[in-house]
Motif scaffolding. Structure first.
Motif, PDB file in Angstrom:
ATOM      1  N   GLN A   1       0.834  -1.196   0.000  1.00  0.00           N
ATOM      2  CA  GLN A   1       0.000   0.000   0.000  1.00  0.00           C
ATOM      3  C   GLN A   1       0.873   1.251   0.000  1.00  0.00           C
ATOM      4  OE1 GLN A   1      -2.675  -0.317   3.359  1.00  0.00           O
ATOM      5  NE2 GLN A   1      -3.589  -2.214   2.613  1.00  0.00           N
ATOM      6  N   ARG A   2       0.250   2.361  -0.396  1.00  0.00           N
ATOM      7  CA  ARG A   2       0.909   3.676  -0.401  1.00  0.00           C
ATOM      8  C   ARG A   2       2.154   3.703  -1.277  1.00  0.00           C
ATOM      9  NH1 ARG A   2      -0.882   2.607   4.718  1.00  0.00           N
ATOM     10  NH2 ARG A   2      -2.493   4.035   5.489  1.00  0.00           N
ATOM     11  N   ALA A   3       2.100   2.946  -2.373  1.00  0.00           N
ATOM     12  CA  ALA A   3       3.238   2.935  -3.295  1.00  0.00           C
ATOM     13  C   ALA A   3       2.802   3.191  -4.732  1.00  0.00           C
ATOM     14  CB  ALA A   3       3.970   1.599  -3.196  1.00  0.00           C
ATOM     15  N   GLY A   4       1.555   3.624  -4.911  1.00  0.00           N
ATOM     16  CA  GLY A   4       1.048   3.903  -6.250  1.00  0.00           C
ATOM     17  C   GLY A   4       0.408   2.724  -6.939  1.00  0.00           C
ATOM     18  N   HIS A   5       0.449   1.553  -6.312  1.00  0.00           N
ATOM     19  CA  HIS A   5      -0.114   0.367  -6.942  1.00  0.00           C
ATOM     20  C   HIS A   5      -1.638   0.449  -7.074  1.00  0.00           C
ATOM     21  CE1 HIS A   5       3.795  -1.411  -6.627  1.00  0.00           C
ATOM     22  NE2 HIS A   5       3.764  -1.499  -5.312  1.00  0.00           N
ATOM     23  N   GLY A   6      -2.296   0.924  -6.019  1.00  0.00           N
ATOM     24  CA  GLY A   6      -3.752   0.973  -6.038  1.00  0.00           C
ATOM     25  C   GLY A   6      -4.286   1.819  -7.174  1.00  0.00           C
ATOM     26  N   ARG A   7      -3.679   2.971  -7.376  1.00  0.00           N
ATOM     27  CA  ARG A   7      -4.091   3.863  -8.469  1.00  0.00           C
ATOM     28  C   ARG A   7      -3.971   3.155  -9.807  1.00  0.00           C
ATOM     29  NH1 ARG A   7      -1.257   6.968 -11.980  1.00  0.00           N
ATOM     30  NH2 ARG A   7      -2.241   8.887 -12.759  1.00  0.00           N
ATOM     31  N   LYS A   8      -2.835   2.519 -10.060  1.00  0.00           N
ATOM     32  CA  LYS A   8      -2.628   1.854 -11.335  1.00  0.00           C
ATOM     33  C   LYS A   8      -3.563   0.658 -11.516  1.00  0.00           C
ATOM     34  CE  LYS A   8       2.181   3.282 -11.981  1.00  0.00           C
ATOM     35  NZ  LYS A   8       1.999   3.948 -13.289  1.00  0.00           N
ATOM     36  N   MET A   9      -3.868  -0.028 -10.422  1.00  0.00           N
ATOM     37  CA  MET A   9      -4.784  -1.161 -10.513  1.00  0.00           C
ATOM     38  C   MET A   9      -6.191  -0.702 -10.893  1.00  0.00           C
ATOM     39  SD  MET A   9      -3.469  -3.351  -7.227  1.00  0.00           S
ATOM     40  CE  MET A   9      -4.705  -4.632  -7.405  1.00  0.00           C
ATOM     41  N   ILE A  10      -6.660   0.342 -10.231  1.00  0.00           N
ATOM     42  CA  ILE A  10      -7.991   0.846 -10.552  1.00  0.00           C
ATOM     43  C   ILE A  10      -8.041   1.362 -11.988  1.00  0.00           C
ATOM     44  CG2 ILE A  10      -9.578   2.767 -10.104  1.00  0.00           C
ATOM     45  CD1 ILE A  10      -9.345   2.237  -7.188  1.00  0.00           C
TER      46      ILE A  10
END
Length: 210
Positions: free
Chosen positions: A144-153
């Motif tokens: 978390q908090r590494a930019g992964h969530g944004r790219k996944m969405i």
């Protein structure tokens, strides 16, 4: 769309990822925290929030792979109404007997989840009619908090947009302020729902060009 990152890759879901996805689902089910100790049946949360998506809409399932296993996932469906019907007719017969619907008010978290499991029609909310698709996303704390969530969405939004779906929604706990701030940064906006309860609904366009 596949995104390459220094220590992880977003890729389409594979059947071999199933156990990892279920594990992530349980380990993030307590408002983002580990819910392993909160449920008698460790499969129950996954049976509600992961398994039906993997079975019924695998083309809209993506995982974050750290090179050894999935450490996050984003799941979606293009048509919530159709999904709820398939949940009833195709998914519930596979898993419902292990966690039958409670006959009285739920006494613990397992019974609360079993009640939801046996009521897929509860996903159909009139105020969300303009947002036919919906999604779920979860990441282990280590990623978390590494930019992964944004790219996944954005990976899922792109897939939905390419399938001709214009708008998508998600639900988050109203008391989860960090999640609300995250989705706000991604362009999601609040949707007024009369009977939202402890859940806040957020929506946005699937078009990433705007």
């Amino acid at each position: 769309m596949i995104e390459f990152m220094p220590d992880a890759v977003i890729r389409p879901y594979r059947p071999a990822d199933r156990d990892a996805v279920y594990d992530i689902c349980l380990r993030t089910a307590d408002s983002g925290g580990d819910a392993t100790a909160l449920y008698r049946d460790p499969e129950l949360v996954g049976d509600l929030f992961a398994g039906p998506y993997l079975l019924l809409a695998p083309e809209f399932a993506f995982v974050l792979d750290d090179g050894e296993r999935a450490v996050g996932y984003v799941l979606g469906v293009p048509d919530t109404v159709r999904f709820a019907k398939a949940f009833r007719t195709e998914w519930l017969p596979l898993v419902g007997a292990r966690n039958p619907a409670p006959t009285s008010e739920p006494r613990d978290r397992d019974e609360e989840m079993a009640k939801l499991l046996h009521n897929p029609e509860g996903m159909i909310v009139p105020e969300l009619a303009d947002y036919p698709a919906h999604l779920h996303i979860n990441l282990l704390p280590s990623h978390q908090r590494a930019g992964h969530g944004r790219k996944m969405i954005f990976t899922l939004l792109d897939a939905l947009h390419n399938a001709g779906i214009a708008q998508v929604y998600l639900g988050t706990r109203t008391d989860n302020k960090a999640a609300a701030a995250f989705y706000d940064r991604l362009g999601f906006h609040h949707i007024d729902v009369a009977e939202g309860g402890p859940i806040t609904f957020l929506g946005r366009s699937t078009d990433l060009s705007g």
